[in-house]
Each structure stands twice: as C-alpha cells, then as structure tokens.
Design a protein around this motif. Structure first.
Motif, short mmCIF file in Angstrom:
data_model
loop_
_atom_site.label_atom_id
_atom_site.label_comp_id
_atom_site.label_asym_id
_atom_site.label_seq_id
_atom_site.Cartn_x
_atom_site.Cartn_y
_atom_site.Cartn_z
N VAL A 107 0.84 -1.20 0.00
CA VAL A 107 0.00 0.00 0.00
C VAL A 107 0.88 1.25 0.00
CG1 VAL A 107 -1.78 1.31 1.23
CG2 VAL A 107 -1.93 -1.18 1.13
N ALA A 108 1.94 1.23 0.82
CA ALA A 108 2.84 2.40 0.91
C ALA A 108 3.47 2.70 -0.46
CB ALA A 108 3.91 2.16 1.96
N ILE A 109 3.83 1.65 -1.20
CA ILE A 109 4.40 1.85 -2.55
C ILE A 109 3.35 2.52 -3.44
CG2 ILE A 109 5.25 0.69 -4.64
CD1 ILE A 109 6.37 -1.52 -2.69
N ALA A 110 2.12 2.01 -3.39
CA ALA A 110 1.05 2.58 -4.23
C ALA A 110 0.80 4.04 -3.86
CB ALA A 110 -0.23 1.76 -4.08
N VAL A 111 0.86 4.37 -2.56
CA VAL A 111 0.68 5.76 -2.12
C VAL A 111 1.77 6.64 -2.72
CG1 VAL A 111 0.79 7.34 -0.13
CG2 VAL A 111 -0.51 5.20 0.06
N GLU A 144 11.41 1.08 -4.47
CA GLU A 144 10.28 0.42 -5.16
C GLU A 144 9.36 1.45 -5.82
OE1 GLU A 144 11.37 -0.41 -2.13
OE2 GLU A 144 11.09 -2.56 -1.74
N VAL A 145 9.17 2.59 -5.16
CA VAL A 145 8.33 3.65 -5.74
C VAL A 145 8.95 4.12 -7.06
CG1 VAL A 145 7.50 6.03 -5.45
CG2 VAL A 145 7.29 4.42 -3.56
N GLU A 185 6.22 3.33 6.69
CA GLU A 185 6.83 2.54 5.61
C GLU A 185 7.47 3.42 4.52
OE1 GLU A 185 7.01 -0.78 5.10
OE2 GLU A 185 5.74 -1.53 6.72
N PHE A 186 7.12 4.71 4.47
CA PHE A 186 7.52 5.54 3.32
C PHE A 186 9.04 5.54 3.09
CE2 PHE A 186 3.51 8.38 3.86
CZ PHE A 186 2.75 7.43 3.20
N ALA A 187 9.80 5.69 4.18
CA ALA A 187 11.26 5.77 4.02
C ALA A 187 11.84 4.46 3.49
CB ALA A 187 11.90 6.12 5.36
N LEU A 188 11.11 3.34 3.71
CA LEU A 188 11.65 2.02 3.36
C LEU A 188 11.32 1.61 1.92
CD1 LEU A 188 10.41 0.24 6.63
CD2 LEU A 188 12.65 1.30 6.25
#
Length: 369
Positions: A77-81, A271-272, A264-267
């Motif tokens: 989800v964090a990647i999609a965000v 991938e983003v 999760e954003f920093a991790l």
C-alpha cells in the motif's frame, strides 16, 4: 452578491492537520436502517444517500484479520501511495495544490498522500474530505468553501479504488456542471490507489488487491459515516451530512492505520521509483476494461441492473458489510488475497462461486428483493 460561506462542523477522529471534513454533523438524527429494510427501500426507489446502514461491528476474529492484513499489505500500500503522490506532484506541481478526498473511502488515502508529500518534499498540502453521491453529484457548498480558503487552488480529487467507474463518471459530470456556472474551474481527474476498473489515469496499481481500509467502515475512516443527503432534515444551501460515531472511539483504528503506513515511506523509496519507471512505459489511458467484465457477469447471471453488480475487492467488501448479497464471485487465482471476503461471506451465509472470466479478483452481487 456573493453567497455567505458556511462553516463545516468539526468531525472525525483524525488530527486537523491531516484532514478537514467539509460536512455537517447529523449525529442527532436516527436514519440507520437494517440491511434488509434498507435494501428494499433502495430497490423500490428511495435514494441510498437518504439513510444509513447500521454500522457493522466486527468480531474479534475479523478485527485480528484486519491487523494481519495491515501487516501483510502495508509495504504494498505504501508503494502505491508513493506512486500516486509522485504522479500528482508531476501533474500539478506543489504550489496551490489542494487534495480533496471523496468521503469516506478516499479519506485515509488522501491523508497518506498528504503525509507522503510532507515526508518527501517537506510541504504541507491542504487536504479536505468532501461528499460525492452517485446520481446527486458533488457537494458544491464544499467546493465553494475550498475556493474561498484557497482562491488559486489546483484541486486534485482522491479516492481509494475504482469498481465499475460510477464515481469516476459522477465526478466528471459534477465538475462539468460546476464549471458551467462558476468562475473557478475544476479538473475532474481522479487519483486512486488501485484501479482494477481501468477507468482513471492516475493510479498506484491496476491490480485488484486488498487495501486494508476497505475491510472496515467508520472505524478506519475517522469514525465518520457514509455521507447523507436528505432534504427532509437538511438544508440545500448547506454541506452534505455525515454522522460522527464518537461512541466507537474504543475500537477506532483510523490513526493506527495511517501511522503504520506512514512509517513505511522511508523504506519503499526504491520500489516507488521502479514502479514509476514501469508506469511511464504503460498506456495509462482508461480503457474501462472492468465495465466489460461487469457486462459479461450481467449476461451470464441474467442480472437486470448493473447497480446490483459490485466488482473488485473493495466493492465486494462493502456489499458484505452493508447490503444484502445474493452471491460472491471469486477468481481462485487471487484467493490468497481474499481471506476477509471468505470470512465475511461465511459469517453471513452468502454462497461463493468460482468465476475466472473477469478482470477483478472478486465481485459481489446484490440480491434482488
């Protein structure tokens, strides 16, 4: 003469710096109806927005499933965000950007996009959550309020996911109607985390995967109900309404949800970046492929009205939580992603049927009463 600008009620359990709900609190009115009664009223012509379903209270087992799902999917989800947030930035820039999420499924997603932009670019983008209702359009009082607060606003609409694309279409029509009568103009493009319906061009993924906030109702959306528009007790010149379920504070996971994903954003930065590169090579033009699946299901099962067909994991969950389901179609290829669907269907004795001929992982079909 300019209309006086009305002020919204303070609503919801989120921090004000995360989101401002542009809604009128109608908690004093008793408009909840049990599923069967509500379904009969809807099918005999009462508009769904004039009443509310009784809020589903999850069992311990189901709540622990939500927490497990959050743990399992938080990275995805964090990647999609991140992917959606970066596309919004590329498209609009950050100056004068205002995020406007569609209450209520869009609200936690809007908060996450706002937080991602803060984490990555150190900017605080205003974020409001407003009502849009199928067949009745967008809350123009709320839009007027935003333009009053931010005269140069570049509004970017945000929702959680797409199903058939009914809200995409509704938003487009509502923006045309608004633009025809107002100086300030709206861009109707909608950004979502998951677009299994292939009906928007700004998305994190087109996979039909479970966004954990779809599992619950108000307790993951700031304790705010679905939005309501009922002129029996509401004013036409006012915001659309919603209830603030303060009595559910003890089981509220709204802030836990957005905090868990924010961490999760920093991790997930690599991938983003990779996913954005992939998306640049894809054709993001909406093909409305999902609607073809819906027409196939309508044909195969002899369903009169496409309103009874709710495709995608988010919409199927809503059917099980709020409507009277006839059956649930499940694509066995994705059954690992559908534990909560199978659990809810079992709880409510709803038959499950395997069905592979659709672009979604599952589909809820409402019972014709």
């Amino acid at each position: 003469m300019n209309k006086p600008i009305v002020k919204p009620d303070k609503m919801g359990s989120y921090k004000e710096e995360d989101v401002i709900f542009l809604l009128r609190d109608i908690s004093n009115f008793k408009i909840e109806r049990k599923s069967e009664e509500r379904e009969k009223l809807i099918q005999s012509g009462t508009h769904y927005s004039e009443m509310l379903p009784v809020e589903y209270q999850p069992t311990e087992e189901y709540l622990s499933l939500f927490h497990n799902t959050l743990e399992q999917y938080s990275k995805r989800v964090a990647i999609a965000v991140g992917v959606v947030a970066e596309q919004i930035k590329e498209r609009n820039g950050l100056e004068n950007l205002v995020l406007v999420s569609l209450a209520r499924a869009g609200t936690p997603i809007g908060i996450l996009i706002k937080r991602y932009l803060s984490f990555k670019y150190q900017v605080e983008v205003p974020h409001y959550s407003i009502s849009i209702i199928r067949g009745r359009g967008i809350d123009e009082v709320a839009i007027d309020y935003i333009f009053d607060q931010h005269p140069q606003a570049k509004i970017q609409f945000v929702d959680g996911w797409t199903g058939k694309g009914a809200i995409t279409y509704e938003l487009d029509e509502a923006c045309k109607a608004y633009n025809a009568t107002h100086e300030a103009k709206l861009d109707s493009s909608l950004s979502v985390l998951a677009d299994p319906g292939h009906c928007v061009s700004i998305y994190g993924t087109r996979d039909d995967f479970l966004i954990p906030s779809a599992c619950l109702n108000s307790t993951v959306s700031g304790l705010v109900s679905r939005t309501v528009l009922n002129y029996d007790f509401m004013e036409e010149s006012d915001f659309h309404g919603a209830k603030y379920y303060k009595e559910l504070t003890d089981v509220d996971v709204s802030n836990l949800y957005v905090d868990t994903l924010t961490s999760e954003f920093a991790l997930v930065q690599n991938e983003v970046a990779e996913k954005l590169e992939e998306l640049r090579k894809e054709d993001a033009t909406p093909s409305w492929k999902g609607m073809r699946s819906v027409e196939g299901i309508q044909d195969k099962f002899g369903i009169n009205n496409t309103h009874f067909i709710k495709p995608g994991v988010g919409e199927t969950t809503r059917v099980l939580l709020r409507r009277v389901p006839w059956k649930i179609l499940v694509n066995p290829k994705y059954s690992n992603d559908l534990t909560h669907i199978l659990m809810l269907a079992k709880e409510r004795n709803v038959p499950i049927e395997e069905f592979t001929d659709m672009s979604y992982s599952c589909c809820g079909i409402i019972k014709e009463l």
